[in-house]
Design an enzyme around this catalytic site. Structure first.
Site, mmCIF file in Angstrom:
data_model
loop_
_atom_site.group_PDB
_atom_site.id
_atom_site.type_symbol
_atom_site.label_atom_id
_atom_site.label_comp_id
_atom_site.label_asym_id
_atom_site.label_seq_id
_atom_site.Cartn_x
_atom_site.Cartn_y
_atom_site.Cartn_z
ATOM 1 N N TYR A 96 0.834 -1.207 0.000
ATOM 2 C CA TYR A 96 0.000 0.000 0.000
ATOM 3 C C TYR A 96 0.864 1.252 0.000
ATOM 4 O O TYR A 96 1.924 1.285 0.636
ATOM 5 C CB TYR A 96 -0.886 0.059 1.240
ATOM 6 C CG TYR A 96 -2.089 -0.841 1.211
ATOM 7 C CD1 TYR A 96 -3.278 -0.421 0.626
ATOM 8 C CD2 TYR A 96 -2.046 -2.106 1.785
ATOM 9 C CE1 TYR A 96 -4.389 -1.237 0.614
ATOM 10 C CE2 TYR A 96 -3.163 -2.928 1.778
ATOM 11 C CZ TYR A 96 -4.333 -2.485 1.189
ATOM 12 O OH TYR A 96 -5.437 -3.294 1.181
ATOM 13 N N ARG A 99 -3.259 -11.810 3.607
ATOM 14 C CA ARG A 99 -4.553 -11.412 3.054
ATOM 15 C C ARG A 99 -4.688 -11.956 1.638
ATOM 16 O O ARG A 99 -3.732 -11.899 0.864
ATOM 17 C CB ARG A 99 -4.692 -9.874 2.984
ATOM 18 C CG ARG A 99 -4.708 -9.116 4.296
ATOM 19 C CD ARG A 99 -5.789 -9.494 5.286
ATOM 20 N NE ARG A 99 -7.091 -9.896 4.766
ATOM 21 C CZ ARG A 99 -8.055 -9.069 4.351
ATOM 22 N NH1 ARG A 99 -7.869 -7.775 4.381
ATOM 23 N NH2 ARG A 99 -9.209 -9.534 3.915
ATOM 24 N N HIS A 134 -7.393 -8.434 -2.579
ATOM 25 C CA HIS A 134 -8.697 -7.827 -2.291
ATOM 26 C C HIS A 134 -8.700 -6.354 -2.624
ATOM 27 O O HIS A 134 -7.659 -5.703 -2.666
ATOM 28 C CB HIS A 134 -9.089 -8.019 -0.815
ATOM 29 C CG HIS A 134 -8.137 -7.339 0.129
ATOM 30 N ND1 HIS A 134 -6.945 -7.894 0.507
ATOM 31 C CD2 HIS A 134 -8.191 -6.138 0.746
ATOM 32 C CE1 HIS A 134 -6.301 -7.067 1.318
ATOM 33 N NE2 HIS A 134 -7.039 -5.987 1.469
ATOM 34 N N HIS A 164 -10.766 -2.914 -1.234
ATOM 35 C CA HIS A 164 -11.673 -2.360 -0.220
ATOM 36 C C HIS A 164 -12.703 -1.461 -0.899
ATOM 37 O O HIS A 164 -12.346 -0.675 -1.784
ATOM 38 C CB HIS A 164 -10.890 -1.520 0.788
ATOM 39 C CG HIS A 164 -9.881 -2.291 1.595
ATOM 40 N ND1 HIS A 164 -10.152 -2.773 2.846
ATOM 41 C CD2 HIS A 164 -8.604 -2.656 1.328
ATOM 42 C CE1 HIS A 164 -9.079 -3.395 3.329
ATOM 43 N NE2 HIS A 164 -8.122 -3.342 2.416
HETATM 44 FE FE LIG Z 1 -6.219 -4.402 2.581
#
Ligand SMILES: [Fe+3]
Lengths: 204, 246
Positions: B112, B161, B164, B166
């Site tokens: 991120y 994770r 994905h 969000h």
């Molecule tokens: Fe995430």
């Protein structure tokens, strides 16, 4: 299948630790995204009727530590008690006020801060007037389904005493968790997710 | 839905069994952030029934294209190019129009663009990871992005994770406000992820899993995934009926 519907609501998932990227990108350091203005940052967009107030506070976890990665949204009526929404059927809301605000809690202090207007009164389902209030929605890492509560005002004791939702809650200690204290510029509240004086959360 | 028709009834009660419980210790962050008291139910008032509505005028031209909206001119993000599309509906299968959808995600390496993400995977200088769109009259939406990578996260063990995206979703009423995540069909991490598995109903997990949609794939360009989102429905639509009677 639900009894009333054909489909089922999509399940919630946590907003996670990086919600800022999607919801307040300038705050997250994605400079220039959306013209450099985070959605919901500005609620009073032009001259508007009513008293300008600052609503500030913190969200605290079960150990009393400030939640420094929360995203807080508020939704409220204008000074006349009208919502800036297509579903508002009683009249046109103040064009200088959006009624919707979004702020991250500060990454160091956990403090959030909204510059808004003192809301007017809005009727309850039966037509009786509610005390002035702000609807609040909180998401963060570790919150699996967004938390809804309300902010009422300490200097509206008379209206608070007859508010239908506060009356339904009943217990004065629990009601007190939803009432913001008066400050020089407006109001201040601490929202406790868990533990002693846990804030009342609503199944809206 | 014709313009001018307004949904203004109270919402169906939320089926809390469909959602994760507040306290899910296998997802460690919930432990100190889960209220112990049950949520208090009450009759919806205008405060819950109304909500902010966002027009198409809010949007910039590249808001719905994450492959270019943070990229240098003439460049684009690295990764498998995808189109995510679907419809925003309520529980009565009515389209939810003019609704703001915001999305955020990791880059193709699972990293991120956020100061708190310390994963060793590199940042992509041409990828911000943030986008938005507004649903059309029929509730449809579409955006372009790159497929995000899975990533490891500190949860007390070796947790990864699934890939994905969000989603933050608005409806017509503030009580419909929802944040969720979209997963990808066939991802083996879905069954292993403590956050996905906070949802107890397998059908609800399937509903969050986007399906490969070859019919809407753009040949030699981008693979399509279909992802419909459902918000709470309304118990009554008195105002709508009144308008129709006019
Ligand atoms: Fe995430």
């Amino acid at each position: 299948m639900t009894e009333t519907g054909k489909l089922k609501e999509s399940a919630s998932q946590t907003a996670g630790p990086y919600v800022h990227i999607g919801c307040v990108p300038s705050f997250a350091g994605l400079t220039g995204m959306y013209g450099g203005r985070d959605p919901g940052a500005e609620m009073v967009t032009a001259e508007a009727r009513g008293a300008r107030i600052v609503v500030e506070g913190r969200v605290l976890d079960g150990e009393g530590a400030p939640v420094r990665d929360a995203l807080i949204e508020i939704w409220q009526a204008d000074a006349q008690g009208l919502y800036h929404s297509p579903a508002e059927t009683r009249g046109a809301a103040d064009p200088g006020f959006t009624g919707w605000g979004r702020q991250p809690s500060d990454a160091k202090t956990g403090q959030f801060r909204f510059e808004t207007l003192k809301p007017g009164q809005v009727p309850w389902a039966g037509g009786q007037m509610q005390a002035p209030h702000i609807s609040v929605w909180i998401v963060a890492r570790g919150i699996n389904l967004g938390l809804s509560t309300r902010i009422y005002f300490s200097d509206e004791a008379e209206a608070n005493a007859t508010d239908p939702l506060l009356q339904q809650i009943g217990d004065p200690a629990r009601v007190a968790t939803m009432i913001a204290d008066k400050t020089a510029q407006g109001y201040s509240i601490e929202i406790r997710l868990q533990g002693e004086n846990e804030t009342v959360f609503l199944d809206v | 839905m014709a313009k001018g028709k307004v949904q203004s009834g109270a919402f169906n009660p939320r089926d809390l069994a469909r959602h994760p419980s507040p306290l899910t210790p296998s997802y460690r962050s919930s432990v100190l952030r889960a209220p112990a008291h049950a949520r208090i139910s009450f009759e919806n008032s205008l405060s819950e029934i109304t909500g902010p509505v966002f027009g198409q005028g809010l949007l910039g031209p590249a808001d719905n294209d994450l492959t270019i909206n943070y990229a240098q001119p003439g460049q684009s993000a690295i990764g498998e190019r995808i189109i995510v599309h679907g419809r925003l509906l309520d529980e009565d299968a009515r389209p939810v129009s003019s609704a703001l959808l915001e999305f955020w995600q990791a880059n193709a390496g699972g990293r991120y663009r956020h100061k708190n993400d310390g994963y060793v995977a590199p940042l992509d200088p041409n990828f911000g990871g943030c986008g938005r769109t507004v649903t059309a009259q029929d509730g449809s939406y579409s955006f372009r992005t790159i497929r995000p990578g899975p990533y490891p996260w500190p949860n007390g063990g070796n947790d990864w994770r699934p890939a994905h995206i969000h989603f933050s979703v608005f409806g017509d009423g503030f009580a419909q406000r929802l944040i969720t995540q979209m997963y990808f069909q066939g991802d083996p991490h879905i069954q292993l992820c403590p956050i996905v598995q906070t949802i107890k109903d397998p059908d609800a997990i399937d509903q969050l899993t986007a399906q490969l949609d070859m019919d809407n794939t753009v040949p030699m360009d981008a693979i399509a995934y279909r992802f419909d989102i459902v918000l709470r429905g309304r118990r009554s639509t008195l105002f709508e009926n009144r308008l129709e009677g006019n």
